[in-house]
Design an enzyme around this catalytic site. Structure first.
Site, short mmCIF file in Angstrom:
data_model
loop_
_atom_site.label_atom_id
_atom_site.label_comp_id
_atom_site.label_asym_id
_atom_site.label_seq_id
_atom_site.Cartn_x
_atom_site.Cartn_y
_atom_site.Cartn_z
N HIS A 257 39.23 86.94 -56.75
CA HIS A 257 38.07 86.76 -56.49
C HIS A 257 37.27 85.84 -56.98
CE1 HIS A 257 34.00 87.73 -54.89
NE2 HIS A 257 34.43 88.29 -54.14
N GLU A 310 39.31 94.27 -50.34
CA GLU A 310 40.06 94.12 -49.01
C GLU A 310 41.30 95.34 -49.31
OE1 GLU A 310 38.93 93.10 -46.77
OE2 GLU A 310 38.02 90.92 -47.19
C1 LIG Z 1 39.92 85.34 -52.83
C2 LIG Z 1 40.56 84.13 -53.51
C3 LIG Z 1 40.44 83.12 -52.01
C4 LIG Z 1 39.56 83.48 -54.63
O1 LIG Z 1 40.05 81.96 -54.96
P1 LIG Z 1 39.68 81.17 -56.15
O2 LIG Z 1 38.24 81.49 -56.28
O3 LIG Z 1 39.71 79.63 -55.84
O4 LIG Z 1 40.48 81.86 -57.05
P2 LIG Z 1 40.61 81.40 -58.69
O5 LIG Z 1 39.89 80.20 -59.08
O6 LIG Z 1 40.30 82.66 -59.31
O7 LIG Z 1 42.21 81.36 -58.88
C5 LIG Z 1 42.92 80.86 -59.91
C6 LIG Z 1 44.22 81.00 -60.06
O8 LIG Z 1 44.78 82.34 -59.63
C7 LIG Z 1 45.43 82.34 -58.61
N1 LIG Z 1 45.26 83.43 -57.82
C8 LIG Z 1 44.22 84.08 -57.45
N2 LIG Z 1 44.06 84.88 -56.59
C9 LIG Z 1 45.56 85.30 -56.44
C10 LIG Z 1 46.25 86.07 -55.65
N3 LIG Z 1 45.63 87.04 -54.82
N4 LIG Z 1 47.49 86.04 -55.84
C11 LIG Z 1 48.33 85.22 -56.58
N5 LIG Z 1 47.63 84.18 -57.25
C12 LIG Z 1 46.26 84.35 -57.18
C13 LIG Z 1 45.16 81.10 -57.78
O9 LIG Z 1 46.55 80.76 -57.10
C14 LIG Z 1 44.86 80.33 -59.03
O10 LIG Z 1 46.20 79.78 -59.60
P3 LIG Z 1 46.63 78.21 -59.43
O11 LIG Z 1 45.35 77.46 -60.25
O12 LIG Z 1 47.86 78.18 -60.49
O13 LIG Z 1 46.83 77.75 -58.35
C15 LIG Z 1 41.81 84.31 -54.00
O14 LIG Z 1 41.90 85.03 -55.13
C16 LIG Z 1 43.00 84.61 -52.86
O15 LIG Z 1 43.26 83.73 -52.04
N6 LIG Z 1 43.27 86.12 -52.91
C17 LIG Z 1 44.17 86.57 -51.97
C18 LIG Z 1 43.46 86.79 -50.58
C19 LIG Z 1 42.18 87.87 -50.56
O16 LIG Z 1 42.61 88.98 -51.22
N7 LIG Z 1 41.14 87.76 -49.83
C20 LIG Z 1 40.20 88.48 -49.82
C21 LIG Z 1 38.88 88.21 -50.72
S1 LIG Z 1 37.61 89.23 -50.83
#
Ligand SMILES: CC(C)(COP(=O)(O)OP(=O)(O)OC[C@H]1O[C@@H](n2cnc3c(N)ncnc32)[C@H](O)[C@@H]1OP(=O)(O)O)[C@@H](O)C(=O)NCCC(=O)NCCS
Length: 374
Positions: A257, A310
């Site tokens: 998140h 989710e």
């Molecule tokens: C929600 C989300 C979009 C947030 O994105 P964000 O704010 O850019 O995430 P962060 O900056 O905290 O991510 C940092 C790192 O953790 C990783 N990461 C974050 N969520 C991850 C996940 N669900 N699975 C694997 N790796 C994840 C990213 O790939 C990133 O790594 P990198 O820099 O090596 O690519 C992301 O966590 C995600 O895509 N989650 C899965 C989809 C989901 O559950 N969506 C519902 C959201 S309520």
């Protein structure tokens, strides 16, 4: 004019609006609606009470709640144009696209009307009717008229299934709707506020918000959670499947998140509901959760990731009996109350939202005529 010349990818940490509607405290895992902590609202309040709270800033008195409940019940019918448009959509249309299209059709008569609470009520009341009408049609069944004697959650389930659901199921959907009603400056709410800030209408703001919610990085994740769990299959397969998936760069759906660095308070409530209502889902999901959190910690110990709303939403909505392609539209059915509250707040103190971009294109240059470009 104030300027901030530093570009931040994803606008992380940038304050996009001042709001009294909700607060997401990511460090402490708290979500607050108008001063009330979500755990105090989730299982005690009806969706109608919470919608009133978001729109009006306070919990309704008895008469006010009765007023809003009947106003919502009286606004559930679709316009003729919306009914015709629904009939024209192919039966295999994604329900989120149905919602986006029909909300748009419903709004054609409100062209550039200033957003008001009655319009917010009408939009909120009509989302379940749009979805249930489409669901019945795609099954070859006659759509049902809304039941004014049923509350918001109970009527949605009645219109979807053609029969009344048990009080336990209605209560679970109500809690889900309360939990998902608002969430600070999330991407879809920001989208709605940007559109409202141009003095456009509520419908346009809601259509934009639905489009933003649809993506798997936002509200599109819960059906993907089910798909991942189906692929994993058994608790024993969780570790090998997930390690392999990360090698391929797959993101674990339902984890991570932008704001929460600790357990999402909504996920905590949904997890307990899921354990009670959907033990089969829970048995696999809790193992997948344990492995996901371990792997994410190994990869980025400096950036704590946790379970988001989710993940267990999927198990709760499955136990409620909704088809998985209706999970994200049901999220929208909750969030329309928050979106419209934000639109009303935006227009009450409006200034067009118009940030800047940082130009990283070529230096100024002269166009070469077509004949000289080969
Ligand atoms: C929600 C989300 C979009 C947030 O994105 P964000 O704010 O850019 O995430 P962060 O900056 O905290 O991510 C940092 C790192 O953790 C990783 N990461 C974050 N969520 C991850 C996940 N669900 N699975 C694997 N790796 C994840 C990213 O790939 C990133 O790594 P990198 O820099 O090596 O690519 C992301 O966590 C995600 O895509 N989650 C899965 C989809 C989901 O559950 N969506 C519902 C959201 S309520």
């Amino acid at each position: 004019m104030s300027t901030n010349n530093t570009y931040v990818p994803g606008l992380e940490g940038i304050i996009g609006a001042q709001t009294a509607i909700s607060m997401v405290d990511g460090a402490n895992g708290r979500l607050v609606y108008q001063g009330y902590v979500i755990a105090d609202l989730a299982e005690e309040m009806s969706f109608e009470e919470v919608a009133f709270l978001l729109w009006e800033g306070q919990l309704p008195k008895r008469g006010e709640l009765e007023g809003l409940t009947s106003e919502l019940a009286a606004n559930r019918d679709l316009t003729n144009a919306a009914t015709t448009a629904l009939e024209a959509l192919p039966k295999d249309t994604d329900p989120m696209d149905v919602l986006r299209s029909i909300v748009s059709v419903q709004g054609v008569e409100h062209r550039l009307a200033k957003p008001t609470r009655p319009l917010a009520v009408h939009a909120t009341a009509s989302f379940p009717t749009i979805l249930a009408t489409f669901h019945r049609r795609r099954q070859g069944l006659e759509p049902l008229n809304p039941r004014p004697d049923l509350g918001h959650a109970a009527n949605y389930l009645y219109m979807m299934n053609g029969k009344e659901s048990s009080p336990e199921i209605v209560r679970a959907l109500n809690t889900y709707l309360v939990l998902l009603a608002d969430h600070g400056m999330n991407a879809s709410t920001f989208t709605a506020r940007v559109i409202a800030s141009t003095e456009s209408d509520l419908t346009s703001a809601l259509v934009g918000a639905i489009g933003a919610l649809k993506g798997p990085a936002h509200g599109g994740a819960p059906s993907a959670v089910i798909e991942q769990l189906e692929q994993i299959g058994t608790p024993e397969n969780a570790e090998p499947w997930m390690r392999d998936a990360r090698k391929g760069g797959v993101r674990f759906m339902g984890f991570g998140h932008r704001v929460y660095r600790v357990y999402d308070p909504r996920a905590k409530i949904l997890k307990a509901m899921c354990e009670r209502m959907n033990p089969k889902f829970y048995a696999l999901a809790s193992k997948v959760e344990e492995v996901a959190l371990r792997i994410l910690h190994e990869e980025h110990p400096e950036r704590p990731q946790s379970t988001n709303v989710e993940f267990y939403s999927a198990g709760v909505l499955q136990a409620i009996g909704l088809p998985k392609e209706f999970f994200t539209p049901t999220f929208a059915t909750a969030r329309v109350s928050g979106w419209s509250a934000h639109v009303l707040e935006q227009v009450a103190h409006n200034r067009i939202i118009r940030p800047q971009s940082e130009y990283i294109g070529p230096e100024p240059r002269k166009p070469v005529p077509l004949t000289e470009r080969d």
